[in-house]
Design a protein around this motif. Structure first.
Motif, PDB file in Angstrom:
ATOM      1  N   MET A 137      -7.077  -0.911   1.931  1.00  0.00           N
ATOM      2  CA  MET A 137      -5.842  -1.669   2.322  1.00  0.00           C
ATOM      3  C   MET A 137      -5.999  -2.897   2.611  1.00  0.00           C
ATOM      4  O   MET A 137      -7.417  -3.567   2.971  1.00  0.00           O
ATOM      5  CB  MET A 137      -5.462  -0.856   3.820  1.00  0.00           C
ATOM      6  N   MET A 138      -5.213  -3.838   2.175  1.00  0.00           N
ATOM      7  CA  MET A 138      -5.290  -5.373   2.336  1.00  0.00           C
ATOM      8  C   MET A 138      -4.720  -5.521   3.957  1.00  0.00           C
ATOM      9  O   MET A 138      -4.006  -5.122   4.390  1.00  0.00           O
ATOM     10  CB  MET A 138      -4.320  -6.042   1.702  1.00  0.00           C
ATOM     11  N   GLN A 139      -5.596  -6.481   4.493  1.00  0.00           N
ATOM     12  CA  GLN A 139      -5.560  -6.809   5.785  1.00  0.00           C
ATOM     13  C   GLN A 139      -4.394  -7.797   5.965  1.00  0.00           C
ATOM     14  O   GLN A 139      -3.949  -7.861   7.366  1.00  0.00           O
ATOM     15  CB  GLN A 139      -6.663  -7.449   6.657  1.00  0.00           C
ATOM     16  N   ASP A 140      -3.897  -8.610   5.204  1.00  0.00           N
ATOM     17  CA  ASP A 140      -2.804  -9.315   5.385  1.00  0.00           C
ATOM     18  C   ASP A 140      -2.191  -9.916   3.926  1.00  0.00           C
ATOM     19  O   ASP A 140      -2.843  -9.405   2.814  1.00  0.00           O
ATOM     20  CB  ASP A 140      -3.215 -10.783   5.811  1.00  0.00           C
ATOM     21  N   ALA A 168      -1.525 -12.517   2.398  1.00  0.00           N
ATOM     22  CA  ALA A 168      -2.186 -13.577   1.414  1.00  0.00           C
ATOM     23  C   ALA A 168      -3.116 -12.843   0.605  1.00  0.00           C
ATOM     24  O   ALA A 168      -3.155 -13.420  -0.650  1.00  0.00           O
ATOM     25  CB  ALA A 168      -2.803 -14.507   2.439  1.00  0.00           C
ATOM     26  N   MET A 169      -3.669 -11.740   1.200  1.00  0.00           N
ATOM     27  CA  MET A 169      -4.454 -11.098   0.063  1.00  0.00           C
ATOM     28  C   MET A 169      -4.057 -10.374  -0.927  1.00  0.00           C
ATOM     29  O   MET A 169      -4.385 -10.351  -2.070  1.00  0.00           O
ATOM     30  CB  MET A 169      -5.310 -10.215   1.016  1.00  0.00           C
ATOM     31  N   LEU A 225      -2.840 -13.002  -3.578  1.00  0.00           N
ATOM     32  CA  LEU A 225      -4.311 -13.353  -4.233  1.00  0.00           C
ATOM     33  C   LEU A 225      -4.379 -12.388  -5.311  1.00  0.00           C
ATOM     34  O   LEU A 225      -4.863 -12.608  -6.523  1.00  0.00           O
ATOM     35  CB  LEU A 225      -5.410 -13.535  -3.382  1.00  0.00           C
ATOM     36  N   ASP A 226      -4.301 -11.212  -4.763  1.00  0.00           N
ATOM     37  CA  ASP A 226      -4.643  -9.760  -5.788  1.00  0.00           C
ATOM     38  C   ASP A 226      -3.601  -9.957  -6.942  1.00  0.00           C
ATOM     39  O   ASP A 226      -4.005  -9.930  -8.032  1.00  0.00           O
ATOM     40  CB  ASP A 226      -4.776  -8.723  -5.032  1.00  0.00           C
ATOM     41  N   HIS A 266      -3.823 -12.602  -9.901  1.00  0.00           N
ATOM     42  CA  HIS A 266      -4.838 -12.233 -10.690  1.00  0.00           C
ATOM     43  C   HIS A 266      -4.088 -11.386 -12.082  1.00  0.00           C
ATOM     44  O   HIS A 266      -4.500 -11.722 -13.016  1.00  0.00           O
ATOM     45  CB  HIS A 266      -6.035 -11.446  -9.961  1.00  0.00           C
ATOM     46  N   LEU A 296      -5.253  -0.471  -8.232  1.00  0.00           N
ATOM     47  CA  LEU A 296      -4.603  -0.532  -6.812  1.00  0.00           C
ATOM     48  C   LEU A 296      -3.736  -1.769  -6.561  1.00  0.00           C
ATOM     49  O   LEU A 296      -3.059  -1.481  -5.377  1.00  0.00           O
ATOM     50  CB  LEU A 296      -5.642  -0.158  -5.940  1.00  0.00           C
ATOM     51  N   GLY A 297      -3.872  -2.518  -7.354  1.00  0.00           N
ATOM     52  CA  GLY A 297      -2.893  -3.796  -6.749  1.00  0.00           C
ATOM     53  C   GLY A 297      -1.548  -3.610  -6.378  1.00  0.00           C
ATOM     54  O   GLY A 297      -1.074  -3.978  -5.318  1.00  0.00           O
ATOM     55  N   LEU A 315      -0.961  -0.844  -3.598  1.00  0.00           N
ATOM     56  CA  LEU A 315      -1.171  -1.180  -2.266  1.00  0.00           C
ATOM     57  C   LEU A 315      -0.096  -2.170  -1.640  1.00  0.00           C
ATOM     58  O   LEU A 315       0.324  -2.089  -0.479  1.00  0.00           O
ATOM     59  CB  LEU A 315      -2.581  -2.140  -2.264  1.00  0.00           C
ATOM     60  N   GLY A 343      -1.657 -14.071   6.826  1.00  0.00           N
ATOM     61  CA  GLY A 343      -2.841 -14.629   6.492  1.00  0.00           C
ATOM     62  C   GLY A 343      -2.939 -15.873   5.995  1.00  0.00           C
ATOM     63  O   GLY A 343      -2.003 -16.847   6.026  1.00  0.00           O
ATOM     64  N   ASP A 344      -4.057 -16.112   5.374  1.00  0.00           N
ATOM     65  CA  ASP A 344      -4.424 -17.545   5.038  1.00  0.00           C
ATOM     66  C   ASP A 344      -3.959 -17.876   3.475  1.00  0.00           C
ATOM     67  O   ASP A 344      -4.590 -17.949   2.444  1.00  0.00           O
ATOM     68  CB  ASP A 344      -5.905 -17.831   5.248  1.00  0.00           C
TER      69      ASP A 344
END
Lengths: 186, 117
Positions: free
Chosen positions: A1-4, A6-7, A10-11, A14, A71-72, A75, A114-115
């Motif tokens: 699981m992505m925490q935020d 922004a992740m 980013l994923d 890609h 999974l991108g 998720l 997130g960041d």
């Protein structure tokens, strides 16, 4: 699981890079007054046909050959569902793809943003030639980062030099934080 | 708050440094940044590496790579030397990442405690 979120950004960026996108637009809109939190990515990559779009939402589908799961996208769909939000994925072969999520701002299950600064810097590090635009808005206050504008300032210095990436990260993060705390950007 | 004018100053400094750099770098540092890597915390690792390189100017490049196929060991950092010899560091966090640069890239000493045996 992505925490935020922004992740997720980013994923999924890609994916755009793998789809040979030359431009990528990332939109983030936070609107507590409308109980709305929205993110989306739009690229001009190779796109997918209808069949592939359907398959991409299945965790056991991947275009990659190194392993059998991808999974991108599932998720992000999962995160969206957990907040009772709306997930969307539209793609046209040869034109590009738009993927995004709209969730209630105040949902207790909503991960934080997130960041985003780190996310933008890392995308540019992965693909320095990409024309990346970040459109951020908090309520009606907007901040925009355009990688071409940065490159014009840089001249012949590459955007993926470590100190430039760090600058971009804190530049984006400072502006976002300022808007979130009610200040104006720039 | 930072502005794009600040970027101009930074550009001039970076330019000087880039022109001083010559030949190939000694090491290539790769960070796994697929879904598995990101979910396991590769982003702060990559950021720590970039930050440390900006400060210390290590003789290496930091790049991202996809899934290496060992998702349970993520975040993974691979260090490749000029002969193509690869060391795989597993379960890396931001602190370990900097230690790897200090020891392996700067002093040439492998950190066996963090590497995949």
């Amino acid at each position: 699981m992505m925490q935020d979120f922004a992740m997720h950004l980013l994923d999924l960026a890609h994916n755009s890079i793998s789809a040979k996108a030359t431009t990528l637009l990332i939109k983030v809109h936070e609107s507590p007054s409308n109980d709305r939190f929205e993110i989306s990515l739009t690229d001009d990559g190779c796109g997918m046909d209808e069949e592939t779009v359907k398959k991409a939402r299945n965790p056991f589908y991947t275009s990659r050959t190194t392993r059998r799961v991808g999974l991108g996208i599932p998720l992000l769909e999962g995160t969206t569902k957990q907040c009772a939000g709306k997930f969307h994925l539209k793609s046209t072969p040869g034109k590009g793809t738009t993927i995004g999520s709209i969730v209630p701002y105040d949902c207790i299950d909503r991960p934080p943003l997130g960041d985003v600064g780190q996310c933008v810097a890392m995308i540019l590090q992965a693909s320095p030639t990409l024309h990346l635009t970040l459109d951020y808005a908090y309520e009606s206050e907007k901040f925009r980062l355009d990688s071409d504008e940065i490159k014009a300032t840089l001249g012949d210095v590459s955007i993926d030099e470590p100190e430039i990436l760090l600058f971009i990260q804190s530049y984006v993060q400072e502006h976002i934080k300022a808007l979130q705390h009610g200040g104006k950007s720039q | 708050m930072k502005t794009l004018q600040d970027l101009q100053k930074l550009r001039d400094e970076a330019k000087k440094r880039v022109s001083m750099r010559e030949g190939d770098v000694r090491y290539r540092v790769l960070v796994g940044m697929a879904t598995c890597g990101i979910a396991a915390g590769a982003r702060p690792v990559l950021n720590a590496l970039v930050e440390a390189c900006a400060k210390e100017h290590y003789d290496c490049t930091v790049t991202q790579t996809g899934c290496i196929g060992m998702c349970t060991y993520e975040p993974i950092v691979e260090v490749l030397d000029q002969d193509g010899k690869k060391t795989t560091y597993i379960h890396v966090d931001a602190k370990k990442a900097v230690e790897i640069l200090e020891s392996h890239v700067k002093n040439g000493i492998l950190l066996e405690a963090y590497s995949l045996q």
